[in-house]
Design a protein around this motif. Structure first.
Motif, PDB file in Angstrom:
ATOM      1  N   UNK A   4      37.307  35.171  32.389  1.00  0.00           N
ATOM      2  CA  UNK A   4      36.395  34.416  31.529  1.00  0.00           C
ATOM      3  C   UNK A   4      36.189  35.100  30.187  1.00  0.00           C
ATOM      4  N   UNK A   5      36.110  36.421  30.209  1.00  0.00           N
ATOM      5  CA  UNK A   5      35.932  37.179  28.960  1.00  0.00           C
ATOM      6  C   UNK A   5      37.167  37.077  28.068  1.00  0.00           C
ATOM      7  N   UNK A   6      38.333  37.130  28.683  1.00  0.00           N
ATOM      8  CA  UNK A   6      39.574  36.992  27.901  1.00  0.00           C
ATOM      9  C   UNK A   6      39.611  35.635  27.209  1.00  0.00           C
ATOM     10  N   UNK A  29      46.005  35.238  32.058  1.00  0.00           N
ATOM     11  CA  UNK A  29      47.057  35.601  33.011  1.00  0.00           C
ATOM     12  C   UNK A  29      46.851  37.046  33.472  1.00  0.00           C
ATOM     13  N   UNK A  30      46.769  37.213  34.787  1.00  0.00           N
ATOM     14  CA  UNK A  30      46.544  38.536  35.358  1.00  0.00           C
ATOM     15  C   UNK A  30      47.840  39.259  35.685  1.00  0.00           C
ATOM     16  N   UNK A  37      53.376  32.889  37.378  1.00  0.00           N
ATOM     17  CA  UNK A  37      52.319  33.762  36.886  1.00  0.00           C
ATOM     18  C   UNK A  37      51.011  33.374  37.573  1.00  0.00           C
ATOM     19  N   UNK A  38      50.061  34.315  37.585  1.00  0.00           N
ATOM     20  CA  UNK A  38      48.817  34.146  38.309  1.00  0.00           C
ATOM     21  C   UNK A  38      47.633  34.330  37.360  1.00  0.00           C
ATOM     22  N   UNK A  39      46.600  33.512  37.538  1.00  0.00           N
ATOM     23  CA  UNK A  39      45.388  33.712  36.753  1.00  0.00           C
ATOM     24  C   UNK A  39      44.465  34.715  37.467  1.00  0.00           C
ATOM     25  N   UNK A  40      43.313  34.976  36.878  1.00  0.00           N
ATOM     26  CA  UNK A  40      42.410  35.992  37.415  1.00  0.00           C
ATOM     27  C   UNK A  40      41.682  35.534  38.672  1.00  0.00           C
ATOM     28  N   UNK A  41      41.831  34.266  39.026  1.00  0.00           N
ATOM     29  CA  UNK A  41      41.248  33.760  40.268  1.00  0.00           C
ATOM     30  C   UNK A  41      42.277  33.705  41.387  1.00  0.00           C
TER      31      UNK A  41
END
Length: 440
Positions: A4-6, A29-30, A37-41
């Motif tokens: 969320x901060x990104x 993208x984490x 690719x994967x998000x932070x969730x």
């Protein structure tokens, strides 16, 4: 930062290209690997457009990563006037992959400045100033490349620089003439181009610039005999033939360069994107031996601080070697057949699919309101209701990541995708096209 901060920080401080900023919605993208690719969730997304049709070998290729690390340990930067092993080795490698008429490479930062420098070189070499390019083309968004571009992204640069002349693509699906064959279409389009050359004055024309296969503007594949015909016109009138291989180069179509499918030898070839898969920015202009020899005695008035950047060239050398060592071209040719079969099935099944075009792993799905009339789903240069954006969003909801342009959806996954992954993702496309059928 967390996800969320990104997103919040990026939206606050960074301008997003080709977007009204209020509506931008970047996925934080984490991690990324292969075609995913994967998000932070923890949600996994599949990259079905190779990002911007440049990430040909996918994320986190260990060979490219290691080459960059090794170069960092030696040195990260040298002036273009100094000798650098990766710069020398990559230039040699590229010329050896080109037709036997090619001589040297001028390295750039990306595709846009490759095309700008190609135009400069053509003008210096020929002493002429007019340059032909096509309406449905994209050659970059900087001032020179943007003037070379034919589609609506050029409008922000107008009034533009003098000497940039547009002509029509051999876009058979959108032509009002019902051609009996590709050969007949080729004869028509070449006759119109020849007429325009005569109207503009052959003695004024430095070059004809073409995406070998029109890219984001619809993956328009030239009909049989068209590119050899353009080559013949260039030879007849003393005009340089420039093939923009920024998107189609480096295995995308099953050949190292798309012009190989059509058995032509350009005078100048521009490239970028897949030469490093975006791991480090790099582009270039390959010129014929005749042009290279001209600059032995004449000043090459082209220069970039980062021309032949050592990190870029090290990444490029590893990337280009990987295409051959891993058998990528054969893989693309084989799996491209599977993609073609799937696309043809979608065309038959869905009323919203007017046409599909594909070569290797470079494909487009053209959406229409009516198959009989071929009325496009959205008018050219406009999408007042945001229909295409909505469709791309529906695909995004299924974690199928790609982009649209005009009334076309791009399908151009990383060249390492396998049959199982391709089938899994194209089922998602099938599901979304069912929903589009209802929209029309």
């Amino acid at each position: 930062m967390n996800g969320s901060e990104i997103k919040a920080t990026q939206k606050k401080y960074s301008l997003q290209s080709w977007s009204a900023q209020k509506g931008s919605d970047p996925i934080p993208v984490a991690k990324a690997e292969g075609i995913y690719f994967w998000d932070y969730d923890g949600n996994r997304y599949t990259d079905m457009s190779s990002q911007l049709v440049n990430l040909n070998l996918g994320f986190a290729n260990p060979v490219i990563n290691q080459a960059i690390k090794d170069q960092v340990d030696q040195y990260c930067f040298l002036s273009p006037s100094l000798g650098s092993e990766p710069r020398a080795a990559l230039a040699e490698k590229i010329i050896n992959l080109m037709p036997d008429n090619m001589g040297k490479v001028f390295f750039t930062n990306a595709g846009a400045d490759a095309n700008e420098n190609a135009v400069k070189i053509a003008r210096m070499f020929s002493g002429k100033f007019k340059v032909f390019s096509r309406y449905r083309s994209y050659h970059g968004s900087s001032f020179g490349a943007g003037n070379l571009t034919g589609e609506p992204r050029r409008y922000a640069l107008e009034p533009g620089a003098p000497g940039f002349i547009k002509f029509f693509d051999p876009y058979m699906y959108r032509e009002s003439i019902d051609f009996e064959s590709e050969t007949q279409a080729t004869a028509y389009y070449l006759a119109k181009l020849r007429e325009q050359i005569l109207y503009e004055g052959p003695n004024n024309i430095a070059a004809i610039v073409m995406e070998t296969i029109t890219g984001s503007n619809g993956v328009i594949i030239p009909p049989e005999g068209y590119l050899p015909g353009v080559r013949a016109l260039c030879d007849e009138f003393g005009i340089l033939m420039i093939c923009d291989e920024v998107m189609t180069g480096w295995g995308r179509t099953g050949k190292m360069f798309a012009f190989e499918h059509f058995k032509v030898k350009p005078d100048i070839v521009t490239f970028a994107k897949g030469v490093t898969c975006g791991y480090v920015p790099l582009g270039g202009v390959a010129v014929s031996q005749e042009i290279a020899d001209y600059f032995d005695e004449n000043v090459l008035s082209c220069g970039l601080t980062y021309s032949g950047h050592p990190l870029g060239c090290a990444a490029g050398l590893a990337t280009v070697n990987y295409y051959r060592d891993a058998g990528i071209l054969d893989h693309v040719s084989q799996i491209g057949l599977s993609l073609g079969e799937i696309l043809e099935s979608l065309k038959t099944k869905h009323p919203c699919v007017g046409d599909v075009r594909y070569i290797g792993l470079f494909a487009a799905i053209e959406l229409v309101k009516d198959k009989a009339t071929r009325e496009p789903l959205v008018p050219y240069g406009k999408d007042p209701q945001g229909i295409m954006k909505q469709i791309v969003g529906m695909l995004k909801d299924k974690k199928f990541m790609t982009y649209s342009h005009e009334n076309v959806l791009i399908v151009a996954p990383a060249l390492i995708i396998d049959d199982e992954q391709l089938s899994e993702e194209m089922l998602k496309m099938d599901e979304i096209l069912h929903q589009v059928d209802v929209l029309i």
